[in-house]
Design a protein around this motif. Structure first.
Motif, PDB file in Angstrom:
ATOM      1  N   LEU A   8       0.823  -1.212   0.000  1.00 33.51           N
ATOM      2  CA  LEU A   8       0.000   0.000   0.000  1.00 33.51           C
ATOM      3  C   LEU A   8       0.856   1.260   0.000  1.00 33.51           C
ATOM      4  CD1 LEU A   8      -2.858  -0.961   2.464  1.00 33.51           C
ATOM      5  CD2 LEU A   8      -3.098  -0.432   0.037  1.00 33.51           C
ATOM      6  N   GLY A   9       1.976   1.227   0.735  1.00 38.52           N
ATOM      7  CA  GLY A   9       2.867   2.380   0.765  1.00 38.52           C
ATOM      8  C   GLY A   9       3.471   2.687  -0.583  1.00 38.52           C
ATOM      9  N   GLY A  10       3.623   1.666  -1.414  1.00 42.82           N
ATOM     10  CA  GLY A  10       4.138   1.873  -2.765  1.00 42.82           C
ATOM     11  C   GLY A  10       3.069   2.279  -3.759  1.00 42.82           C
ATOM     12  N   MET A  11       1.807   2.079  -3.409  1.00 38.47           N
ATOM     13  CA  MET A  11       0.712   2.355  -4.328  1.00 38.47           C
ATOM     14  C   MET A  11       0.069   3.733  -4.127  1.00 38.47           C
ATOM     15  SD  MET A  11       0.568  -0.292  -6.239  1.00 38.47           S
ATOM     16  CE  MET A  11      -0.989  -0.105  -7.061  1.00 38.47           C
ATOM     17  N   MET A  12       0.256   4.318  -2.954  1.00 37.16           N
ATOM     18  CA  MET A  12      -0.413   5.578  -2.651  1.00 37.16           C
ATOM     19  C   MET A  12       0.414   6.346  -1.623  1.00 37.16           C
ATOM     20  SD  MET A  12      -3.545   3.908  -0.410  1.00 37.16           S
ATOM     21  CE  MET A  12      -4.064   2.888  -1.767  1.00 37.16           C
ATOM     22  N   PRO A  13       0.098   7.623  -1.414  1.00 38.69           N
ATOM     23  CA  PRO A  13       0.815   8.386  -0.379  1.00 38.69           C
ATOM     24  C   PRO A  13       0.713   7.692   0.982  1.00 38.69           C
ATOM     25  CG  PRO A  13      -0.556   9.836  -1.713  1.00 38.69           C
ATOM     26  CD  PRO A  13      -0.899   8.426  -2.113  1.00 38.69           C
ATOM     27  N   PHE A  14       1.745   7.855   1.794  1.00 38.72           N
ATOM     28  CA  PHE A  14       1.817   7.161   3.078  1.00 38.72           C
ATOM     29  C   PHE A  14       0.614   7.444   3.972  1.00 38.72           C
ATOM     30  CE2 PHE A  14       6.694   7.080   2.722  1.00 38.72           C
ATOM     31  CZ  PHE A  14       6.643   5.863   2.078  1.00 38.72           C
ATOM     32  N   GLU A  15       0.163   8.679   4.012  1.00 36.21           N
ATOM     33  CA  GLU A  15      -0.980   9.014   4.869  1.00 36.21           C
ATOM     34  C   GLU A  15      -2.228   8.259   4.422  1.00 36.21           C
ATOM     35  OE1 GLU A  15      -3.331  10.150   7.752  1.00 36.21           O
ATOM     36  OE2 GLU A  15      -1.195  10.622   7.741  1.00 36.21           O
ATOM     37  N   ARG A  16      -2.423   8.165   3.135  1.00 38.46           N
ATOM     38  CA  ARG A  16      -3.592   7.433   2.620  1.00 38.46           C
ATOM     39  C   ARG A  16      -3.441   5.933   2.884  1.00 38.46           C
ATOM     40  NH1 ARG A  16      -6.140   7.800  -3.402  1.00 38.46           N
ATOM     41  NH2 ARG A  16      -8.034   6.687  -2.893  1.00 38.46           N
ATOM     42  N   ALA A  17      -2.235   5.393   2.694  1.00 48.35           N
ATOM     43  CA  ALA A  17      -1.990   3.975   2.967  1.00 48.35           C
ATOM     44  C   ALA A  17      -2.229   3.667   4.443  1.00 48.35           C
ATOM     45  CB  ALA A  17      -0.564   3.603   2.565  1.00 48.35           C
ATOM     46  N   LEU A  21      -4.997   0.960   5.864  1.00 46.22           N
ATOM     47  CA  LEU A  21      -4.650  -0.110   6.808  1.00 46.22           C
ATOM     48  C   LEU A  21      -5.498  -0.029   8.074  1.00 46.22           C
ATOM     49  CD1 LEU A  21      -0.770  -0.127   6.497  1.00 46.22           C
ATOM     50  CD2 LEU A  21      -2.301  -2.010   5.914  1.00 46.22           C
ATOM     51  N   GLU A  22      -5.698   1.179   8.553  1.00 46.75           N
ATOM     52  CA  GLU A  22      -6.500   1.393   9.776  1.00 46.75           C
ATOM     53  C   GLU A  22      -7.954   1.003   9.544  1.00 46.75           C
ATOM     54  OE1 GLU A  22      -7.326   2.708  13.641  1.00 46.75           O
ATOM     55  OE2 GLU A  22      -5.387   3.144  12.752  1.00 46.75           O
ATOM     56  N   ARG A  23      -8.507   1.466   8.444  1.00 46.67           N
ATOM     57  CA  ARG A  23      -9.941   1.253   8.206  1.00 46.67           C
ATOM     58  C   ARG A  23     -10.270  -0.185   7.810  1.00 46.67           C
ATOM     59  NH1 ARG A  23     -14.064   5.062   4.854  1.00 46.67           N
ATOM     60  NH2 ARG A  23     -15.897   3.847   5.350  1.00 46.67           N
ATOM     61  N   LEU A  24      -9.516  -0.754   6.879  1.00 47.02           N
ATOM     62  CA  LEU A  24      -9.843  -2.079   6.379  1.00 47.02           C
ATOM     63  C   LEU A  24      -9.255  -3.211   7.213  1.00 47.02           C
ATOM     64  CD1 LEU A  24      -9.535  -1.543   2.534  1.00 47.02           C
ATOM     65  CD2 LEU A  24     -11.564  -1.441   3.966  1.00 47.02           C
ATOM     66  N   GLY A  25      -8.056  -2.991   7.743  1.00 46.94           N
ATOM     67  CA  GLY A  25      -7.408  -4.066   8.476  1.00 46.94           C
ATOM     68  C   GLY A  25      -7.376  -3.899   9.977  1.00 46.94           C
ATOM     69  N   GLY A  26      -7.801  -2.733  10.445  1.00 45.72           N
ATOM     70  CA  GLY A  26      -7.737  -2.485  11.874  1.00 45.72           C
ATOM     71  C   GLY A  26      -6.304  -2.397  12.380  1.00 45.72           C
ATOM     72  N   ILE A  27      -5.378  -2.036  11.480  1.00 44.45           N
ATOM     73  CA  ILE A  27      -3.951  -1.976  11.805  1.00 44.45           C
ATOM     74  C   ILE A  27      -3.573  -0.514  11.989  1.00 44.45           C
ATOM     75  CG2 ILE A  27      -1.624  -2.467  10.978  1.00 44.45           C
ATOM     76  CD1 ILE A  27      -2.972  -4.682   9.214  1.00 44.45           C
ATOM     77  N   GLY A  28      -3.204  -0.158  13.203  1.00 46.74           N
ATOM     78  CA  GLY A  28      -2.823   1.212  13.493  1.00 46.74           C
ATOM     79  C   GLY A  28      -1.329   1.414  13.354  1.00 46.74           C
ATOM     80  N   LEU A  29      -0.920   2.151  12.333  1.00 46.78           N
ATOM     81  CA  LEU A  29       0.488   2.490  12.111  1.00 46.78           C
ATOM     82  C   LEU A  29       0.595   3.989  11.898  1.00 46.78           C
ATOM     83  CD1 LEU A  29       1.862  -0.059   9.461  1.00 46.78           C
ATOM     84  CD2 LEU A  29       2.506   0.111  11.845  1.00 46.78           C
ATOM     85  N   SER A  30       1.684   4.558  12.365  1.00 45.28           N
ATOM     86  CA  SER A  30       1.928   5.961  12.051  1.00 45.28           C
ATOM     87  C   SER A  30       2.560   6.042  10.661  1.00 45.28           C
ATOM     88  CB  SER A  30       2.874   6.577  13.086  1.00 45.28           C
ATOM     89  OG  SER A  30       4.153   5.987  12.975  1.00 45.28           O
ATOM     90  N   VAL A  31       2.538   7.229  10.091  1.00 47.20           N
ATOM     91  CA  VAL A  31       3.145   7.426   8.775  1.00 47.20           C
ATOM     92  C   VAL A  31       4.635   7.108   8.838  1.00 47.20           C
ATOM     93  CG1 VAL A  31       3.681   9.155   7.011  1.00 47.20           C
ATOM     94  CG2 VAL A  31       1.414   9.085   8.030  1.00 47.20           C
ATOM     95  N   SER A  32       5.298   7.488   9.920  1.00 46.51           N
ATOM     96  CA  SER A  32       6.734   7.227  10.034  1.00 46.51           C
ATOM     97  C   SER A  32       7.020   5.726  10.152  1.00 46.51           C
ATOM     98  CB  SER A  32       7.347   7.992  11.210  1.00 46.51           C
ATOM     99  OG  SER A  32       6.730   7.614  12.414  1.00 46.51           O
TER     100      SER A  32
END
Length: 72
Positions: A8-17, A21-32
């Motif tokens: 996802l990070g390679g397909m779109m801007p990091f903030e959008r990726a 991840l947060e919305r569809l996978g419930g995975i909370g990651l910061s942009v960094s």
């Protein structure tokens, strides 16, 4: 999870990726954190994908030949 984050990070801007991840996978990651995963795993996953693609292309094809291909 790593592979999805890197893809996802390679397909779109990091903030959008990160939001996907947060919305569809419930995975909370910061942009960094996403950026660090891209830096660490990006080349490895790209090399793996290239190997898988080459292996798939090396398999004999069955069915209708493409235009210009010789029928064996």
């Amino acid at each position: 999870m790593e592979q999805w984050a890197v893809w996802l990070g390679g397909m779109m801007p990091f903030e959008r990726a990160r939001a996907v991840l947060e919305r569809l996978g419930g995975i909370g990651l910061s942009v960094s954190s996403l950026w660090r995963r891209m830096a660490c795993w990006g080349e490895r996953f790209a090399a793996l994908e290239t190997c898988q693609r080459e292996a798939a292309l090396a398999l004999p094809r069955r069915g209708v030949p493409l235009p210009g291909e010789a029928v064996v």
